[in-house]
Design an enzyme around this catalytic site. Structure first.
Site, mmCIF file in Angstrom:
data_model
loop_
_atom_site.group_PDB
_atom_site.id
_atom_site.type_symbol
_atom_site.label_atom_id
_atom_site.label_comp_id
_atom_site.label_asym_id
_atom_site.label_seq_id
_atom_site.Cartn_x
_atom_site.Cartn_y
_atom_site.Cartn_z
ATOM 1 N N ARG A 25 4.687 1.216 8.553
ATOM 2 C CA ARG A 25 5.410 0.418 7.566
ATOM 3 C C ARG A 25 6.028 1.318 6.499
ATOM 4 N NH1 ARG A 25 1.970 -4.184 6.269
ATOM 5 N NH2 ARG A 25 2.870 -5.046 8.162
ATOM 6 N N ARG A 44 -2.684 13.987 8.456
ATOM 7 C CA ARG A 44 -3.473 12.954 9.141
ATOM 8 C C ARG A 44 -2.626 11.765 9.586
ATOM 9 N NH1 ARG A 44 -9.286 12.943 7.803
ATOM 10 N NH2 ARG A 44 -9.784 14.866 6.685
ATOM 11 N N ARG A 88 1.177 -1.450 -4.614
ATOM 12 C CA ARG A 88 0.732 -1.720 -3.256
ATOM 13 C C ARG A 88 1.542 -2.873 -2.682
ATOM 14 N NH1 ARG A 88 -2.272 -3.171 0.938
ATOM 15 N NH2 ARG A 88 -3.455 -5.128 0.915
ATOM 16 N N VAL A 89 2.065 -2.700 -1.487
ATOM 17 C CA VAL A 89 2.777 -3.759 -0.768
ATOM 18 C C VAL A 89 2.064 -3.928 0.570
ATOM 19 C CG1 VAL A 89 5.041 -3.720 -1.854
ATOM 20 C CG2 VAL A 89 4.487 -1.977 -0.172
ATOM 21 N N GLY A 90 1.281 -4.979 0.673
ATOM 22 C CA GLY A 90 0.459 -5.147 1.857
ATOM 23 C C GLY A 90 0.312 -6.593 2.253
ATOM 24 N N MET A 181 -8.049 -5.860 0.862
ATOM 25 C CA MET A 181 -9.044 -4.792 0.914
ATOM 26 C C MET A 181 -8.751 -3.579 0.024
ATOM 27 S SD MET A 181 -10.000 -4.783 4.996
ATOM 28 C CE MET A 181 -11.514 -3.853 4.715
ATOM 29 N N ASP A 205 -2.457 -14.369 7.011
ATOM 30 C CA ASP A 205 -3.558 -15.128 7.600
ATOM 31 C C ASP A 205 -4.012 -16.163 6.576
ATOM 32 O OD1 ASP A 205 -4.419 -13.126 9.981
ATOM 33 O OD2 ASP A 205 -3.999 -11.972 8.170
#
Length: 241
Positions: A25, A44, A88-90, A181, A205
């Site tokens: 993403r 990583r 944060r974009v989640g 999370m 969800d």
């Protein structure tokens, strides 16, 4: 200047950073949102890019999943690379019935069941909150994105598969909009490092209705939250410049 997890050179990151969890993403954001994006780190497999958006420098770096991972990357960005703000974009799971699939949640605060923050100041339960200027700017930006945008607290959990229907009922009764999370870890890190932070989340969800989007739908429905987060970072920068 390189850290154990980031190989960028000094000045490679913009002062403002978008932070999705998924490296793919991050690559998509660099390709579709940023102009003249260049890869600055890929340790990583966690890719980071810097380019411009609406004429201003902007970076994107994946965080991985969970509070430990985002805490590592956010700490290194704030402490070593001089980053000032991270959004944060989640994704998240909706909790109350009023929050539907594809909606966007601007997380003004993050409750948590994690013990990570308890180790920062022994004996104190920290309040995990977004930076006010970023949250206010995101709320204003959301007004132009149509219906289905919610502003309020979320739960940051260490658990993904644990079934806790009674907990979600009680959280809904206390106005909690979604579960995810990472946000509490990001907010605690920003507070400790003198940075600014925000989480703008897409509901993929629903924990009480057992609904979920497909991976393809998740990607297609991600753009509204992304624009809100990028606009908030830019607006807050202009306000504080």
């Amino acid at each position: 200047m390189a850290t154990p997890h980031i190989s960028a050179a000094p000045g490679d990151f913009a002062p403002q950073v978008l932070m999705p969890g998924d490296p793919r993403r991050a690559r998509r954001i660099a390709r579709d949102l940023l102009q003249d994006a260049r890869l600055v780190t890929e340790v990583r497999g966690i890719e980071g890019y810097t380019g411009t958006w609406r004429g201003r420098p902007l970076s994107v770096l994946a965080s991985g999943m969970g509070m430990p991972s985002i805490t590592i990357y956010a700490t290194e960005l704030f402490r070593v690379y001089g980053v000032r703000a991270i959004a944060r974009v989640g994704t998240c799971g909706g909790i109350p019935s009023s929050v539907a699939l594809r909606d966007v949640v601007v997380a003004t605060a993050a409750h948590t069941d994690s013990a990570m923050s308890a180790q920062r100041i022994p004996g104190v339960r920290l309040s995990h909150t977004a930076t006010f200027e970023l949250a206010a700017a995101a709320s204003e930006a959301a007004a132009g994105q149509g219906a289905g945008v919610h502003v309020g607290p979320v739960l940051t959990s260490d658990h993904f598969y644990l079934q806790r229907p009674d907990l979600f009922e009680r959280l809904a009764a206390h106005g909690t909009l979604a579960v995810e999370m990472e946000a509490a870890g990001l907010y605690a890190t920003a507070a400790a490092e003198g940075g600014r932070a925000l989480a703008v989340l897409t509901v993929t969800d629903h924990v009480r209705h057992e609904e979920t989007l497909t991976p393809e739908e998740r990607e297609a429905e991600f753009d509204r939250a992304l624009i809100i987060a990028a606009t908030a970072l830019t607006a807050a920068t202009e306000t504080n410049s």
